[in-house]
Design a protein around this motif. Structure first.
Motif, mmCIF file in Angstrom:
data_model
loop_
_atom_site.group_PDB
_atom_site.id
_atom_site.type_symbol
_atom_site.label_atom_id
_atom_site.label_comp_id
_atom_site.label_asym_id
_atom_site.label_seq_id
_atom_site.Cartn_x
_atom_site.Cartn_y
_atom_site.Cartn_z
ATOM 1 N N MET A 68 0.976 -1.023 -0.004
ATOM 2 C CA MET A 68 0.039 0.139 0.013
ATOM 3 C C MET A 68 0.862 1.276 -0.064
ATOM 4 O O MET A 68 1.821 1.389 0.668
ATOM 5 C CB MET A 68 -1.008 -0.059 1.186
ATOM 6 C CG MET A 68 -1.630 -1.250 1.176
ATOM 7 S SD MET A 68 -3.042 -1.342 -0.253
ATOM 8 C CE MET A 68 -3.981 -0.075 -0.026
ATOM 9 N N PRO A 69 0.675 2.219 -0.849
ATOM 10 C CA PRO A 69 1.426 3.385 -0.788
ATOM 11 C C PRO A 69 1.256 4.388 0.382
ATOM 12 O O PRO A 69 2.474 4.991 0.754
ATOM 13 C CB PRO A 69 0.721 4.118 -2.287
ATOM 14 C CG PRO A 69 -0.700 3.579 -2.350
ATOM 15 C CD PRO A 69 -0.593 2.207 -1.715
ATOM 16 N N ASP A 70 0.264 4.411 0.804
ATOM 17 C CA ASP A 70 0.233 5.134 2.431
ATOM 18 C C ASP A 70 -0.186 4.214 3.372
ATOM 19 O O ASP A 70 -0.938 3.900 3.853
ATOM 20 C CB ASP A 70 -1.081 6.179 1.986
ATOM 21 C CG ASP A 70 -1.140 7.260 3.352
ATOM 22 O OD1 ASP A 70 -0.594 6.776 4.519
ATOM 23 O OD2 ASP A 70 -1.661 8.468 3.248
ATOM 24 N N ARG A 71 0.963 3.809 4.059
ATOM 25 C CA ARG A 71 1.040 2.799 5.274
ATOM 26 C C ARG A 71 -0.089 3.198 6.435
ATOM 27 O O ARG A 71 -0.825 2.503 6.632
ATOM 28 C CB ARG A 71 2.375 2.541 5.721
ATOM 29 C CG ARG A 71 2.269 1.564 6.694
ATOM 30 C CD ARG A 71 3.656 1.355 7.530
ATOM 31 N NE ARG A 71 3.691 0.247 8.330
ATOM 32 C CZ ARG A 71 3.529 -0.963 8.235
ATOM 33 N NH1 ARG A 71 3.785 -1.522 6.835
ATOM 34 N NH2 ARG A 71 3.685 -1.798 9.101
ATOM 35 N N ASP A 72 0.036 4.339 6.767
ATOM 36 C CA ASP A 72 -0.850 4.955 7.614
ATOM 37 C C ASP A 72 -2.407 4.691 7.318
ATOM 38 O O ASP A 72 -3.301 4.179 8.156
ATOM 39 C CB ASP A 72 -0.690 6.390 8.438
ATOM 40 C CG ASP A 72 0.748 6.483 9.009
ATOM 41 O OD1 ASP A 72 1.209 5.323 9.437
ATOM 42 O OD2 ASP A 72 1.477 7.481 8.779
ATOM 43 N N ALA A 73 -2.952 5.101 6.311
ATOM 44 C CA ALA A 73 -4.143 4.980 5.601
ATOM 45 C C ALA A 73 -4.554 3.626 5.517
ATOM 46 O O ALA A 73 -5.620 3.257 6.022
ATOM 47 C CB ALA A 73 -4.408 5.886 4.397
ATOM 48 N N ALA A 74 -3.527 3.005 5.020
ATOM 49 C CA ALA A 74 -3.725 1.422 4.783
ATOM 50 C C ALA A 74 -4.126 0.707 6.055
ATOM 51 O O ALA A 74 -5.181 0.101 6.409
ATOM 52 C CB ALA A 74 -2.583 0.868 4.350
ATOM 53 N N ILE A 75 -3.328 1.084 7.100
ATOM 54 C CA ILE A 75 -3.478 0.545 8.528
ATOM 55 C C ILE A 75 -4.987 0.883 8.805
ATOM 56 O O ILE A 75 -5.734 0.068 9.530
ATOM 57 C CB ILE A 75 -2.597 1.080 9.529
ATOM 58 C CG1 ILE A 75 -1.196 0.533 9.210
ATOM 59 C CG2 ILE A 75 -2.806 0.505 10.753
ATOM 60 C CD1 ILE A 75 -0.169 1.053 10.026
#
Length: 480
Positions: free
Chosen positions: A304-311
């Motif tokens: 996922m390109p945006d780890r925080d958003a993906a979490i």
């Protein structure tokens, strides 16, 4: 007739670090136990006329044209503990066939010899686990539950050392694929993002072509597994070893090791000899499924390109498993109770029955089947004390009356949801013991009878009888 398998081996075209290329290890004297002719036809296979030639193929002595044999690598959490490298330690994937309708299936040989992933194992299987998987996987298919299938079973003419000297065997298994949660974990744990991306792309193309990226894949696996576990629960099935390497992304039941079916209902029932703390008890299966899904979500994060958003998004998706499972489980229970529509209070009515069944030591399968008949009050005979059941029965009858469904329709619907026959543990063990002694008749009879679980042959109704105290199976064992 020359054997023909319509192979197209897409997994073998993935990078070399996904597997080890290796032929099955030949056995001394292959002997055919059973071949699933109907499934072979479904797959578009042409098998030899000579049973000895068929046995040689499914023993691994003769590799059919077009096969590209490999042993797959994966990792996994086993009883909650991390194992960084597992893999096919006693199995070889011959390849993938494309059926006449375009569906793709793996054909794998279990018990086909040592591989680089065997660790301390001998890579072989003995007759008992082979017959168990054949019987139970085909029983599950007849029950309408997504599952791997039994294509063939053969003896090897060799001895396998387990508790003692056991007759060797090989099992030919068919699956939509053998891609596991643990396959994703293997590459994620090595920070091999390139391989992880290739695996995700492959899984999406093969199983969920409408899924958009890793998030779509995760969502699809959640839906499939929520439905699968609800179906397990509906027939009283206990997988017994729900490790992440035993959970497929396709949503099929896989690896029938220490599995079992409930006789007397209890939510904390455990059969597996290696499940010392009840982690995989019947009633714990939904919670373990969501735990496994969380491990898949973690493995997909590097893509996922945006780890925080993906979490945040993945956490919400994993937490949503509970609602999806509850919806599926309530549908299963409504069907088992003959309810045409789900209303408020129906789940409570079903759970009330289950609680009374647990206290009354009622047989799970026979209680629901008796309810499905023209005289549902006969289900009281399944309870050690009938009073609590009879109280519940009046509530159920009132709920049925509110729908105005005619009796014949109710009976037909319930009998299509509540099997008369399951692969009872003592019957499976009986068939295995007879086979070890040289008599395959009980195996063949049981397999044939379980192909008609909802509409059994009257001559097979003795197989619906719960075990006598001396027949009860209290532990089941992993074949390794």
């Amino acid at each position: 007739m020359t054997a023909h398998f319509p192979f197209d081996n897409s997994y073998a075209r993935l990078p070399a670090r996904f597997f080890t290329r290796q032929d099955p290890v030949p056995v001394e004297a292959p002997g055919l136990i059973a071949v699933n002719e109907a499934l072979a036809g479904r797959l578009g296979l042409t098998l030899p006329d000579d049973p000895a030639e068929t046995a040689a193929i499914f023993a691994g002595n003769r590799v059919p044209a077009g096969a590209e044999p490999i042993a797959q690598v994966y990792a996994g959490h086993q009883f909650g503990g991390w194992s960084p490298q597992l893999g096919d330690g006693r199995a070889i994937l011959l390849g993938e066939v494309v059926a006449p309708d375009g569906a793709r299936f793996d054909i794998q040989l279990k018990g086909s010899g040592r591989t680089p992933y065997s660790r301390m194992g001998d890579g072989r299987a003995w007759l008992g686990p082979v017959l168990r998987e054949y019987i139970v996987s085909e029983a599950m298919a007849a029950l309408g539950i997504p599952t791997t299938r039994a294509l063939a079973a053969v003896t090897t003419g060799e001895v396998v050392l387990r508790e003692g000297r056991m007759p060797g065997a090989v099992f030919a298994r068919v699956a939509a694929s053998h891609i596991r949660v643990g396959t994703f974990q293997f590459f994620a744990s090595r920070q091999d993002t390139e391989a992880l991306q290739a695996l995700a792309d492959h899984a999406i193309a093969r199983h969920y072509p409408d899924a958009e990226g890793p998030a779509g894949l995760l969502d699809a696996v959640i839906a499939a597994q929520a439905d699968l576990v609800a179906r397990w629960m509906g027939v009283g099935f206990i997988h017994g070893v729900m490790n992440t390497d035993n959970m497929t992304v396709s949503g099929e039941t896989i690896d029938y090791g220490p599995c079992a079916f409930l006789d007397a209902y209890h939510p904390q029932m455990v059969f597996s000899s290696i499940d010392h703390y009840g982690r995989y008890a019947y009633g714990n299966q939904p919670q373990i499924a969501v735990w496994n899904i969380a491990q898949l979500a973690t493995a997909l994060l590097p893509l996922m390109p945006d780890r925080d958003a993906a979490i945040e998004a993945f956490t919400a998706a994993v937490n949503g498993f509970a609602e999806r499972f509850d919806d599926a489980w309530h549908r299963v229970l409504a069907a088992k109770l003959g309810l045409a529509e789900i209303r408020e209070g129906d789940a409570a009515l079903a759970f009330d029955l289950l609680e009374r069944m647990a206290k009354g030591e009622a047989d799970f399968t026979n209680t629901f089947r008796a309810l499905s008949g023209a005289e549902p009050e006969h289900a009281a005979a399944e309870f050690s004390k009938p009073g609590p059941f009879e109280e519940w029965l009046e509530k159920w009858r009132a709920r049925l009356a509110s729908e105005g469904r005619d009796e014949a329709t109710r009976i037909a619907a319930m009998q299509a949801a509540n099997p008369a026959l399951i692969a009872r543990n003592h019957r499976v063990e009986e068939a295995i013991a007879a086979a070890v002694a040289g008599d395959l008749a009980p195996f063949h009879r049981l397999t044939e009878a379980l192909s008609r679980p909802f509409d059994p042959n009257p001559a097979d109704l003795d197989l619906a009888t719960p075990p006598r105290p001396e027949e009860r199976v209290t532990q089941t064992f992993c074949g390794t």
